[in-house]
Design a protein around this motif. Structure first.
Motif, short mmCIF file in Angstrom:
data_model
loop_
_atom_site.label_atom_id
_atom_site.label_comp_id
_atom_site.label_asym_id
_atom_site.label_seq_id
_atom_site.Cartn_x
_atom_site.Cartn_y
_atom_site.Cartn_z
N LEU A 57 -61.46 63.24 71.15
CA LEU A 57 -60.26 63.97 71.10
C LEU A 57 -59.02 63.07 71.87
N LEU A 58 -59.34 62.49 73.00
CA LEU A 58 -58.51 61.79 73.70
C LEU A 58 -58.28 60.34 72.82
N LYS A 59 -59.21 59.74 72.11
CA LYS A 59 -58.81 58.64 71.31
C LYS A 59 -57.89 59.00 70.14
N ASP A 65 -50.20 58.92 70.05
CA ASP A 65 -48.89 58.47 70.52
C ASP A 65 -48.56 57.13 70.16
N GLU A 66 -49.50 56.28 69.82
CA GLU A 66 -48.93 55.03 69.23
C GLU A 66 -48.42 55.12 67.95
N THR A 67 -48.96 55.94 67.12
CA THR A 67 -48.19 56.14 66.04
C THR A 67 -46.76 56.74 66.05
N LYS A 68 -46.70 57.74 66.93
CA LYS A 68 -45.36 58.35 67.24
C LYS A 68 -44.60 57.01 68.01
N ILE A 69 -44.77 56.51 68.30
CA ILE A 69 -43.97 55.18 69.04
C ILE A 69 -43.60 54.19 68.02
N ILE A 70 -44.41 54.00 67.08
CA ILE A 70 -44.09 53.23 65.85
C ILE A 70 -43.26 53.77 65.01
N LEU A 71 -43.14 55.24 64.85
CA LEU A 71 -42.26 56.02 63.84
C LEU A 71 -40.89 55.84 64.55
#
Length: 116
Positions: A57-59, A65-71
């Motif tokens: 779940l943490l992974k 979070d990484e996808t949100k930053i890229i978005l």
């Protein structure tokens, strides 16, 4: 483990190690003279140095979070392009108007002259 290691991941690791020990050794831990080496413990502790390995779940949350930053970066670049396109459209309109203003007097000036 230190204070920064997520509690959920720590408990997941402990449960996994206990389940593996129970599977490998059963109830032999109850006898006082049982001191068998167990390589799985060292492997598990090395593997789970990264909390994301212990807690799926943490992974997933980290990947989100990484996808949100890229978005966010992509949206910012699209907005920048939109502003640049608006600027180009405005300049194009100004050039079109300037060419129309220049074209009409030039046409009148050229109409008096004819080539034979």
């Amino acid at each position: 483990m230190d204070d920064h290691y997520p509690v959920r991941s720590a408990f997941f690791l402990l449960n996994q190690v206990l389940d593996a020990y129970q599977k490998d050794f059963g109830d032999t831990w109850r006898s006082a003279n049982s001191s068998q080496p167990w390589p799985y413990l060292k492997e598990a502790l090395e593997k789970f140095q990264d909390p994301a390995e212990a807690d799926k779940l943490l992974k997933i949350q980290r990947e989100l979070d990484e996808t949100k930053i890229i978005l966010h970066k992509t949206i910012d670049s699209v907005l920048d392009r939109g502003e640049k396109l608006d600027s180009l459209v405005e300049k194009s309109s100004e050039l079109s108007l300037a060419s129309k203003v220049t074209f009409h007097p030039t046409k009148k000036t050229n109409s008096c002259c004819t080539l034979l």
